[in-house]
Design a protein around this motif. Structure first.
Motif, PDB file in Angstrom:
ATOM      1  N   THR A   1      53.003 -48.668 -35.458  1.00 45.32           N
ATOM      2  CA  THR A   1      54.276 -49.200 -34.953  1.00 45.32           C
ATOM      3  C   THR A   1      54.232 -50.679 -34.612  1.00 45.32           C
ATOM      4  O   THR A   1      55.140 -51.164 -33.939  1.00 45.32           O
ATOM      5  CB  THR A   1      54.732 -48.462 -33.678  1.00 45.32           C
ATOM      6  OG1 THR A   1      53.692 -48.536 -32.711  1.00 45.32           O
ATOM      7  CG2 THR A   1      55.093 -47.037 -33.972  1.00 45.32           C
TER       8      THR A   1
ATOM      9  N   TYR B   1      50.135 -46.308 -32.242  1.00 49.52           N
ATOM     10  CA  TYR B   1      49.919 -47.698 -31.877  1.00 49.52           C
ATOM     11  C   TYR B   1      49.535 -48.532 -33.078  1.00 49.52           C
ATOM     12  O   TYR B   1      49.853 -49.706 -33.170  1.00 49.52           O
ATOM     13  CB  TYR B   1      48.885 -47.822 -30.755  1.00 49.52           C
ATOM     14  CG  TYR B   1      49.401 -48.731 -29.696  1.00 49.52           C
ATOM     15  CD1 TYR B   1      50.178 -48.237 -28.658  1.00 49.52           C
ATOM     16  CD2 TYR B   1      49.200 -50.102 -29.765  1.00 49.52           C
ATOM     17  CE1 TYR B   1      50.715 -49.069 -27.712  1.00 49.52           C
ATOM     18  CE2 TYR B   1      49.738 -50.941 -28.826  1.00 49.52           C
ATOM     19  CZ  TYR B   1      50.497 -50.424 -27.798  1.00 49.52           C
ATOM     20  OH  TYR B   1      51.051 -51.262 -26.868  1.00 49.52           O
TER      21      TYR B   1
ATOM     22  N   LYS C   1      59.901 -55.794 -33.395  1.00 48.88           N
ATOM     23  CA  LYS C   1      61.367 -55.806 -33.477  1.00 48.88           C
ATOM     24  C   LYS C   1      61.998 -55.459 -32.139  1.00 48.88           C
ATOM     25  O   LYS C   1      62.965 -56.090 -31.715  1.00 48.88           O
ATOM     26  CB  LYS C   1      61.836 -54.790 -34.542  1.00 48.88           C
ATOM     27  CG  LYS C   1      61.592 -55.237 -35.977  1.00 48.88           C
ATOM     28  CD  LYS C   1      62.199 -54.217 -36.936  1.00 48.88           C
ATOM     29  CE  LYS C   1      61.630 -54.333 -38.340  1.00 48.88           C
ATOM     30  NZ  LYS C   1      62.021 -53.172 -39.181  1.00 48.88           N
ATOM     31  N   ILE C   2      61.455 -54.458 -31.475  1.00 49.87           N
ATOM     32  CA  ILE C   2      61.997 -54.059 -30.181  1.00 49.87           C
ATOM     33  C   ILE C   2      61.857 -55.197 -29.177  1.00 49.87           C
ATOM     34  O   ILE C   2      62.781 -55.490 -28.419  1.00 49.87           O
ATOM     35  CB  ILE C   2      61.278 -52.797 -29.657  1.00 49.87           C
ATOM     36  CG1 ILE C   2      61.698 -51.579 -30.490  1.00 49.87           C
ATOM     37  CG2 ILE C   2      61.616 -52.556 -28.189  1.00 49.87           C
ATOM     38  CD1 ILE C   2      60.997 -50.305 -30.092  1.00 49.87           C
ATOM     39  N   ALA C   3      60.720 -55.841 -29.201  1.00 52.70           N
ATOM     40  CA  ALA C   3      60.488 -56.929 -28.247  1.00 52.70           C
ATOM     41  C   ALA C   3      61.543 -58.021 -28.406  1.00 52.70           C
ATOM     42  O   ALA C   3      61.977 -58.621 -27.421  1.00 52.70           O
ATOM     43  CB  ALA C   3      59.087 -57.497 -28.436  1.00 52.70           C
TER      44      ALA C   3
ATOM     45  N   PRO D   1      54.959 -53.322 -36.348  1.00 53.42           N
ATOM     46  CA  PRO D   1      56.229 -53.994 -36.694  1.00 53.42           C
ATOM     47  C   PRO D   1      57.398 -53.527 -35.833  1.00 53.42           C
ATOM     48  O   PRO D   1      58.234 -54.340 -35.429  1.00 53.42           O
ATOM     49  CB  PRO D   1      56.453 -53.612 -38.159  1.00 53.42           C
ATOM     50  CG  PRO D   1      55.369 -52.678 -38.553  1.00 53.42           C
ATOM     51  CD  PRO D   1      54.337 -52.651 -37.500  1.00 53.42           C
ATOM     52  N   LEU D   2      57.438 -52.236 -35.538  1.00 50.02           N
ATOM     53  CA  LEU D   2      58.532 -51.722 -34.704  1.00 50.02           C
ATOM     54  C   LEU D   2      58.502 -52.355 -33.315  1.00 50.02           C
ATOM     55  O   LEU D   2      59.535 -52.781 -32.788  1.00 50.02           O
ATOM     56  CB  LEU D   2      58.425 -50.195 -34.588  1.00 50.02           C
ATOM     57  CG  LEU D   2      59.457 -49.508 -33.699  1.00 50.02           C
ATOM     58  CD1 LEU D   2      60.870 -49.747 -34.209  1.00 50.02           C
ATOM     59  CD2 LEU D   2      59.191 -48.005 -33.603  1.00 50.02           C
ATOM     60  N   ARG D   3      57.325 -52.440 -32.756  1.00 50.28           N
ATOM     61  CA  ARG D   3      57.212 -53.025 -31.408  1.00 50.28           C
ATOM     62  C   ARG D   3      57.666 -54.474 -31.413  1.00 50.28           C
ATOM     63  O   ARG D   3      58.308 -54.943 -30.473  1.00 50.28           O
ATOM     64  CB  ARG D   3      55.773 -52.907 -30.899  1.00 50.28           C
ATOM     65  CG  ARG D   3      55.365 -51.473 -30.630  1.00 50.28           C
ATOM     66  CD  ARG D   3      54.155 -51.380 -29.715  1.00 50.28           C
ATOM     67  NE  ARG D   3      53.028 -52.190 -30.143  1.00 50.28           N
ATOM     68  CZ  ARG D   3      52.125 -51.822 -31.041  1.00 50.28           C
ATOM     69  NH1 ARG D   3      52.223 -50.640 -31.620  1.00 50.28           N
ATOM     70  NH2 ARG D   3      51.137 -52.619 -31.361  1.00 50.28           N
TER      71      ARG D   3
ATOM     72  N   PHE E   1      64.645 -57.623 -29.195  1.00 46.99           N
ATOM     73  CA  PHE E   1      65.887 -57.170 -28.572  1.00 46.99           C
ATOM     74  C   PHE E   1      65.811 -57.209 -27.055  1.00 46.99           C
ATOM     75  O   PHE E   1      66.832 -57.193 -26.391  1.00 46.99           O
ATOM     76  CB  PHE E   1      66.229 -55.743 -29.012  1.00 46.99           C
ATOM     77  CG  PHE E   1      67.007 -55.696 -30.282  1.00 46.99           C
ATOM     78  CD1 PHE E   1      68.361 -55.985 -30.285  1.00 46.99           C
ATOM     79  CD2 PHE E   1      66.382 -55.371 -31.478  1.00 46.99           C
ATOM     80  CE1 PHE E   1      69.080 -55.940 -31.464  1.00 46.99           C
ATOM     81  CE2 PHE E   1      67.103 -55.330 -32.655  1.00 46.99           C
ATOM     82  CZ  PHE E   1      68.457 -55.615 -32.644  1.00 46.99           C
ATOM     83  N   ALA E   2      64.614 -57.192 -26.538  1.00 48.70           N
ATOM     84  CA  ALA E   2      64.459 -57.105 -25.086  1.00 48.70           C
ATOM     85  C   ALA E   2      63.815 -58.365 -24.543  1.00 48.70           C
ATOM     86  O   ALA E   2      62.968 -58.335 -23.679  1.00 48.70           O
ATOM     87  CB  ALA E   2      63.617 -55.880 -24.744  1.00 48.70           C
TER      88      ALA E   2
ATOM     89  N   GLU F   1      63.400 -59.142 -20.648  1.00 49.52           N
ATOM     90  CA  GLU F   1      62.413 -58.348 -19.924  1.00 49.52           C
ATOM     91  C   GLU F   1      61.005 -58.814 -20.289  1.00 49.52           C
ATOM     92  O   GLU F   1      60.762 -59.328 -21.373  1.00 49.52           O
ATOM     93  CB  GLU F   1      62.538 -56.868 -20.315  1.00 49.52           C
ATOM     94  CG  GLU F   1      63.950 -56.342 -20.351  1.00 49.52           C
ATOM     95  CD  GLU F   1      64.561 -56.205 -18.970  1.00 49.52           C
ATOM     96  OE1 GLU F   1      63.807 -55.855 -18.045  1.00 49.52           O
ATOM     97  OE2 GLU F   1      65.773 -56.455 -18.811  1.00 49.52           O
ATOM     98  N   THR F   2      60.120 -58.591 -19.380  1.00 49.84           N
ATOM     99  CA  THR F   2      58.725 -58.898 -19.669  1.00 49.84           C
ATOM    100  C   THR F   2      58.087 -57.654 -20.275  1.00 49.84           C
ATOM    101  O   THR F   2      57.884 -56.648 -19.601  1.00 49.84           O
ATOM    102  CB  THR F   2      57.960 -59.247 -18.376  1.00 49.84           C
ATOM    103  OG1 THR F   2      58.858 -59.883 -17.490  1.00 49.84           O
ATOM    104  CG2 THR F   2      56.776 -60.119 -18.694  1.00 49.84           C
ATOM    105  N   ILE F   3      57.815 -57.738 -21.536  1.00 51.34           N
ATOM    106  CA  ILE F   3      57.163 -56.607 -22.168  1.00 51.34           C
ATOM    107  C   ILE F   3      55.806 -57.053 -22.678  1.00 51.34           C
ATOM    108  O   ILE F   3      55.699 -57.993 -23.450  1.00 51.34           O
ATOM    109  CB  ILE F   3      58.014 -56.062 -23.334  1.00 51.34           C
ATOM    110  CG1 ILE F   3      59.279 -55.408 -22.783  1.00 51.34           C
ATOM    111  CG2 ILE F   3      57.224 -55.057 -24.148  1.00 51.34           C
ATOM    112  CD1 ILE F   3      60.089 -54.695 -23.823  1.00 51.34           C
ATOM    113  N   THR F   4      54.811 -56.394 -22.175  1.00 46.71           N
ATOM    114  CA  THR F   4      53.470 -56.684 -22.659  1.00 46.71           C
ATOM    115  C   THR F   4      53.385 -56.131 -24.062  1.00 46.71           C
ATOM    116  O   THR F   4      53.299 -54.932 -24.273  1.00 46.71           O
ATOM    117  CB  THR F   4      52.411 -56.011 -21.781  1.00 46.71           C
ATOM    118  OG1 THR F   4      52.769 -56.194 -20.425  1.00 46.71           O
ATOM    119  CG2 THR F   4      51.040 -56.615 -22.039  1.00 46.71           C
ATOM    120  N   LEU F   5      53.451 -57.024 -25.029  1.00 48.22           N
ATOM    121  CA  LEU F   5      53.691 -56.550 -26.382  1.00 48.22           C
ATOM    122  C   LEU F   5      52.481 -55.931 -27.035  1.00 48.22           C
ATOM    123  O   LEU F   5      52.519 -54.797 -27.482  1.00 48.22           O
ATOM    124  CB  LEU F   5      54.184 -57.711 -27.248  1.00 48.22           C
ATOM    125  CG  LEU F   5      54.424 -57.320 -28.697  1.00 48.22           C
ATOM    126  CD1 LEU F   5      55.488 -56.249 -28.782  1.00 48.22           C
ATOM    127  CD2 LEU F   5      54.804 -58.524 -29.521  1.00 48.22           C
TER     128      LEU F   5
END
Lengths: 202, 202
Positions: free
Chosen positions: A163, A160, A169-171, A165-167, A173-174, A177-181
């Motif tokens: 990642t 956690y 970037k993923i957010a 920066p990875l999260r 792309f998505a 969707e509702t992603i609790t970042l």
DNA sequence: ATAGTTTTACTTACCGTTTAGTAAGGACAG
DNA sequence: CTGTCCTTACTAAACGGTAAGTAAAACTAT
């Protein structure tokens, strides 16, 4: 402000760089620059790069093991396990360079990790083994491999931190969707703790 | 035996080396040696080292996302989540070089990970978000950050593959204690699955 | 069919840079 | 004047990448 020796200064700056870049990409020239000295000055204090790395990493593992041992002495198995996870989570917050360093060691198959660090890790694991064993005796926990439980605790928390920066970037792309970042790390630790304890209970 | 093109051969051998040694320590000379060709032959097929790495890594992420999507279409939220975890676990077993590569990317802050891979990862996460959302609607799951759940699934499984040598070293230090050292990966996946699902339930 | 041409798939030889590590010496404190 | 702590100047090796050349396959024109 405690005056810090040059040796300690080198350790502190190189810890930051080892954490950011990893062992290979951290060059001693840039460590020296950060410390406002020259590279051979590092060689005055440390035999070689590997020795410096050891000096950077060892105290962290020792401090971690100590804190975990201290905080998991008392209470029921559940309380002690909660403490174990909580202490680990807090340690990562107060030692921000540790996550990336540890994560790389894990990814590496730990070929480069000094023996002292492994000894410190085994102190923590012993504690965990004891907690789990007690819990099983008390009829609260199901039997489970301490290594798996250790992984369930350690790797999500570490990741956690590494990642973020990875999260992000993923957010991107998505987006639909509702992603609790990005919940707070402290919340993460507590959420994880709750789930692991629940998962282990009979 | 399907004849494999030289380009594919380079990818296969370098995948093994990238996995064992990491990006920095994998030198193209040794990749070439493994393939019984010379270094510039690699440059005939790939623009540079980074491009080769991409060619190594991308198909794995794509295959993973595909398998996960396929296996999590049907069933209740619990069944789908179980499938998600199971598929991921099986993928790591059938793609033995993937764990170390992915683990390094996570440790790295994913600075080097190609965009395509992130897109594929976001496919998986979308699936997970959907599963968790459905579970909450069904009144089975508590609400939880999909990223945390993803970490809880992915990182222990990956680490279990990469830390075998570390676990062995630790076990040596903790000889007195009874440590269940090396359960099978398949058991690990199922144990983990069980605990995560239980932890998420209301 | 075949001679000529181009493309593919490499090789050998090399360059430039980076970086761990060293040799030798200098400043300065006690 | 001696040990501590550092500097300047350097070496050696590793490694990513390139230049130039070549053998063989593939394509094309006659």
């Amino acid at each position: 402000m405690a005056k810090v020796s040059k040796k300690e200064l080198i350790i502190q700056h190189s810890r930051k760089l080892f954490s950011e870049l990893g062992y290979e990409l951290t060059c001693l020239e840039s460590v020296a620059k950060e410390c406002s000295i020259t590279k051979p000055a590092i060689y005055y204090h440390f035999k070689d790069k590997a020795t410096l790395y050891k000096a950077v990493v060892s105290p962290e593992f020792t401090a971690l093991a100590k804190r975990i041992e201290e905080s998991t002495q008392r209470g029921s198995a559940v309380e002690r396990l909660r403490s174990y996870i909580h202490t680990f989570g807090e340690f990562l917050i107060s030692n921000p360079d540790f996550s990336a360093i540890f994560a790389r060691e894990i990814a590496n198959g730990s070929r480069t990790i000094p023996d002292e660090c492994i000894e410190q890790l085994s102190r923590s694991i012993k504690q965990l083994v004891n907690i789990l064993y007690t819990g099983v005796q008390e009829g609260i926990f199901k039997e489970e491999s301490a290594f798996l439980v250790q992984m369930m605790i350690v790797t999500p928390l570490i990741s956690y931190h590494t990642t973020k920066p990875l999260r992000e970037k993923i957010a991107k792309f998505a987006q639909n969707e509702t992603i609790t970042l990005d919940p707070q790390f402290r919340n993460i630790t507590e959420s994880l703790s709750e789930k692991i304890i629940k998962g282990l209970q009979c």
